[in-house]
Design a protein around this motif. Structure first.
Motif, PDB file in Angstrom:
ATOM      1  N   MET A 105       3.612   9.710  -9.942  1.00 52.35           N
ATOM      2  CA  MET A 105       3.230   9.704 -11.347  1.00 52.35           C
ATOM      3  C   MET A 105       2.205  10.793 -11.644  1.00 52.35           C
ATOM      4  N   ARG A 106       1.383  11.127 -10.676  1.00 50.67           N
ATOM      5  CA  ARG A 106       0.412  12.214 -10.850  1.00 50.67           C
ATOM      6  C   ARG A 106       1.135  13.527 -11.135  1.00 50.67           C
ATOM      7  N   ARG A 107       2.285  13.708 -10.506  1.00 50.91           N
ATOM      8  CA  ARG A 107       3.032  14.948 -10.662  1.00 50.91           C
ATOM      9  C   ARG A 107       3.925  14.969 -11.899  1.00 50.91           C
ATOM     10  N   HIS A 108       4.387  13.771 -12.348  1.00 51.40           N
ATOM     11  CA  HIS A 108       5.418  13.737 -13.383  1.00 51.40           C
ATOM     12  C   HIS A 108       4.988  13.061 -14.679  1.00 51.40           C
ATOM     13  N   SER A 109       3.765  12.568 -14.773  1.00 58.27           N
ATOM     14  CA  SER A 109       3.394  11.779 -15.948  1.00 58.27           C
ATOM     15  C   SER A 109       3.456  12.589 -17.237  1.00 58.27           C
ATOM     16  N   ARG A 110       3.098  13.882 -17.188  1.00 52.21           N
ATOM     17  CA  ARG A 110       3.104  14.691 -18.407  1.00 52.21           C
ATOM     18  C   ARG A 110       4.492  14.881 -18.985  1.00 52.21           C
ATOM     19  N   ASP A 111       5.491  14.989 -18.122  1.00 49.71           N
ATOM     20  CA  ASP A 111       6.851  15.265 -18.581  1.00 49.71           C
ATOM     21  C   ASP A 111       7.777  14.068 -18.427  1.00 49.71           C
ATOM     22  N   LEU A 112       7.209  12.872 -18.212  1.00 51.05           N
ATOM     23  CA  LEU A 112       8.028  11.703 -17.904  1.00 51.05           C
ATOM     24  C   LEU A 112       9.000  11.396 -19.040  1.00 51.05           C
ATOM     25  N   LYS A 113       8.470  11.304 -20.264  1.00 51.45           N
ATOM     26  CA  LYS A 113       9.327  10.913 -21.381  1.00 51.45           C
ATOM     27  C   LYS A 113      10.418  11.949 -21.616  1.00 51.45           C
ATOM     28  N   TYR A 166      -7.520  13.472  -4.781  1.00 48.99           N
ATOM     29  CA  TYR A 166      -6.241  14.007  -5.264  1.00 48.99           C
ATOM     30  C   TYR A 166      -5.942  13.541  -6.686  1.00 48.99           C
ATOM     31  N   LEU A 167      -6.215  12.269  -6.956  1.00 46.01           N
ATOM     32  CA  LEU A 167      -5.891  11.700  -8.258  1.00 46.01           C
ATOM     33  C   LEU A 167      -6.781  12.255  -9.364  1.00 46.01           C
ATOM     34  N   LEU A 168      -8.063  12.479  -9.056  1.00 45.94           N
ATOM     35  CA  LEU A 168      -9.020  12.910 -10.074  1.00 45.94           C
ATOM     36  C   LEU A 168      -9.192  14.423 -10.145  1.00 45.94           C
ATOM     37  N   TRP A 169      -8.551  15.153  -9.239  1.00 44.28           N
ATOM     38  CA  TRP A 169      -8.668  16.604  -9.264  1.00 44.28           C
ATOM     39  C   TRP A 169      -8.050  17.138 -10.553  1.00 44.28           C
ATOM     40  N   PRO A 170      -8.680  18.115 -11.215  1.00 40.72           N
ATOM     41  CA  PRO A 170      -8.154  18.617 -12.485  1.00 40.72           C
ATOM     42  C   PRO A 170      -6.689  19.021 -12.386  1.00 40.72           C
ATOM     43  N   GLN A 171      -5.905  18.556 -13.342  1.00 39.64           N
ATOM     44  CA  GLN A 171      -4.463  18.768 -13.321  1.00 39.64           C
ATOM     45  C   GLN A 171      -4.101  20.238 -13.380  1.00 39.64           C
ATOM     46  N   ARG A 172      -4.855  21.035 -14.104  1.00 39.06           N
ATOM     47  CA  ARG A 172      -4.510  22.449 -14.247  1.00 39.06           C
ATOM     48  C   ARG A 172      -4.571  23.180 -12.925  1.00 39.06           C
ATOM     49  N   ARG A 173      -5.571  22.838 -12.108  1.00 33.47           N
ATOM     50  CA  ARG A 173      -5.683  23.504 -10.803  1.00 33.47           C
ATOM     51  C   ARG A 173      -4.507  23.149  -9.925  1.00 33.47           C
ATOM     52  N   LEU A 174      -4.100  21.867  -9.980  1.00 39.47           N
ATOM     53  CA  LEU A 174      -2.945  21.472  -9.182  1.00 39.47           C
ATOM     54  C   LEU A 174      -1.696  22.199  -9.664  1.00 39.47           C
ATOM     55  N   ARG A 199      -3.359   7.973 -15.068  1.00 39.24           N
ATOM     56  CA  ARG A 199      -4.471   8.378 -14.212  1.00 39.24           C
ATOM     57  C   ARG A 199      -5.518   7.268 -14.138  1.00 39.24           C
ATOM     58  N   ALA A 200      -5.869   6.674 -15.292  1.00 42.30           N
ATOM     59  CA  ALA A 200      -6.866   5.611 -15.317  1.00 42.30           C
ATOM     60  C   ALA A 200      -6.399   4.392 -14.533  1.00 42.30           C
ATOM     61  N   THR A 201      -5.160   3.962 -14.773  1.00 45.84           N
ATOM     62  CA  THR A 201      -4.652   2.817 -14.016  1.00 45.84           C
ATOM     63  C   THR A 201      -4.452   3.167 -12.555  1.00 45.84           C
ATOM     64  N   GLY A 202      -4.174   4.447 -12.280  1.00 42.22           N
ATOM     65  CA  GLY A 202      -4.029   4.874 -10.890  1.00 42.22           C
ATOM     66  C   GLY A 202      -5.307   4.715 -10.100  1.00 42.22           C
ATOM     67  N   VAL A 203      -6.451   5.002 -10.728  1.00 45.69           N
ATOM     68  CA  VAL A 203      -7.735   4.828 -10.046  1.00 45.69           C
ATOM     69  C   VAL A 203      -7.936   3.366  -9.661  1.00 45.69           C
ATOM     70  N   VAL A 204      -7.641   2.461 -10.592  1.00 42.40           N
ATOM     71  CA  VAL A 204      -7.787   1.033 -10.290  1.00 42.40           C
ATOM     72  C   VAL A 204      -6.844   0.624  -9.170  1.00 42.40           C
ATOM     73  N   VAL A 238       0.839  -1.202   0.000  1.00 40.41           N
ATOM     74  CA  VAL A 238       0.000   0.000   0.000  1.00 40.41           C
ATOM     75  C   VAL A 238       0.873   1.251   0.000  1.00 40.41           C
ATOM     76  N   ALA A 239       1.928   1.259   0.806  1.00 40.42           N
ATOM     77  CA  ALA A 239       2.825   2.420   0.857  1.00 40.42           C
ATOM     78  C   ALA A 239       3.493   2.654  -0.493  1.00 40.42           C
ATOM     79  N   MET A 240       3.926   1.578  -1.145  1.00 38.69           N
ATOM     80  CA  MET A 240       4.603   1.723  -2.437  1.00 38.69           C
ATOM     81  C   MET A 240       3.653   2.228  -3.513  1.00 38.69           C
ATOM     82  N   VAL A 241       2.445   1.671  -3.554  1.00 41.19           N
ATOM     83  CA  VAL A 241       1.519   2.092  -4.610  1.00 41.19           C
ATOM     84  C   VAL A 241       1.061   3.530  -4.371  1.00 41.19           C
TER      85      VAL A 241
END
Length: 282
Positions: free
Chosen positions: A90-98, A260-268, A181-186, A80-83
């Motif tokens: 990943m929520r913070r870095h997914s857009r710029d990961l590559k 936190y996961l589903l909150w609009p990214q732009r606001r964050l 984001r989708a896999t994060g919800v699951v 649980v801690a790792m996930v």
């Protein structure tokens, strides 16, 4: 089957992306010698992760019942801690990961250090593989059908390898932000279930004896061996007789993390940029 499939897919794709970017850089530079070292490093990391998972399972199986429940509790909470860390990061870095990975690989090559790229691939696979081993072990222990759980994990990992290769070759375009984001919800739903399962096994181990008042009777709905039981208990971790402490912990974990996961990214992003701005001097 669904939780292990998502775990294998998500973790495998993260590792595949890193290895693919490293391999692509080395291939374009004609460094076939270093590329062979990368594949050897990836293979070594995979073997280490498999050994860790097998050793943990053997240790768990040989323990007395109470200690076995205790070890399952520890493994579950560690998963649980790792996930949680993985989803937040990943929520913070997914857009710029590559872009970040390509930049780091480019800097390593600019310094003439192929070993840094080999180490990057090895550590990426080792980290993701270790997380996968622990998380899958916890999911197997909570699953009502280990065979289906194992099948889901294998399919997820194979699909991740195929997607990673497709991205590496340029034939597959994937919106990483939406995917994670989708896999994060699951994964958050699965992790919340692991929280309930960990508290259940902690009680059986004699560690948690408070808050054991039953809040519902779901035995008529969660029948052992049925598809409903596989979903409700195996995926969501909800027991036939949920108790107060399990329901409270499940709610306290699930609700804030989903918000936190589903909150609009732009606001964050706006809040983060405002936090980084220097405060006005009076």
């Amino acid at each position: 089957m669904l939780p292990t499939f998502v775990i294998g897919l998500r973790e495998g794709l993260e590792a595949s992306l890193i290895v693919g970017i490293v391999a692509g850089f080395l291939g374009r530079q004609g460094r076939r010698d270093a590329l062979r070292q990368v594949w050897l490093g990836v293979l070594a990391a995979v073997v280490i992760c498999i050994v860790v998972g097998v050793v943990l399972e053997i240790i768990s199986a040989d323990l007395p019942q109470a200690q076995q429940e205790g070890l399952e509790t520890v493994i579950g909470l560690f998963a649980v801690a790792m996930v949680t860390y993985m989803v937040v990061w990943m929520r913070r870095h997914s857009r710029d990961l590559k872009g970040e990975l390509e930049g780091a690989a480019g800097q390593a090559l600019a310094r003439g250090s192929a070993r840094a790229l080999v180490a990057m691939a090895f550590l990426a696979v080792l980290r993701e593989g270790f997380e996968t081993a622990v998380f899958l072990l916890a999911a197997f222990q909570a699953s009502t059908s280990p065979g289906l759980a194992g099948t889901g994990a294998v399919i997820g990992i194979l699909l991740a390898v195929v997607l990673g290769y497709g991205i590496y070759r340029g034939g597959v375009r994937l919106n990483l932000s939406r995917f994670f984001r989708a896999t994060g919800v699951v994964l958050v739903l699965v992790a919340a279930g692991l929280v309930m399962t960990a508290l259940h096994t902690a009680h059986e181990a004699g560690w948690v004896n408070f808050g054991q008042r039953r809040v519902a009777d779901l035995s008529w709905f969660v029948l052992p061996g049925t598809p409903v039981s596989s979903l409700v208990t195996g995926v969501l971790g909800i027991q036939p007789y949920p108790v107060l402490v399990e329901v409270a912990a499940w709610s306290c974990y699930l609700v804030p993390l989903l918000v936190y996961l589903l909150w609009p990214q732009r606001r964050l992003s706006r809040r983060a940029s405002r936090a980084d701005e220097p405060s006005p001097v009076s």
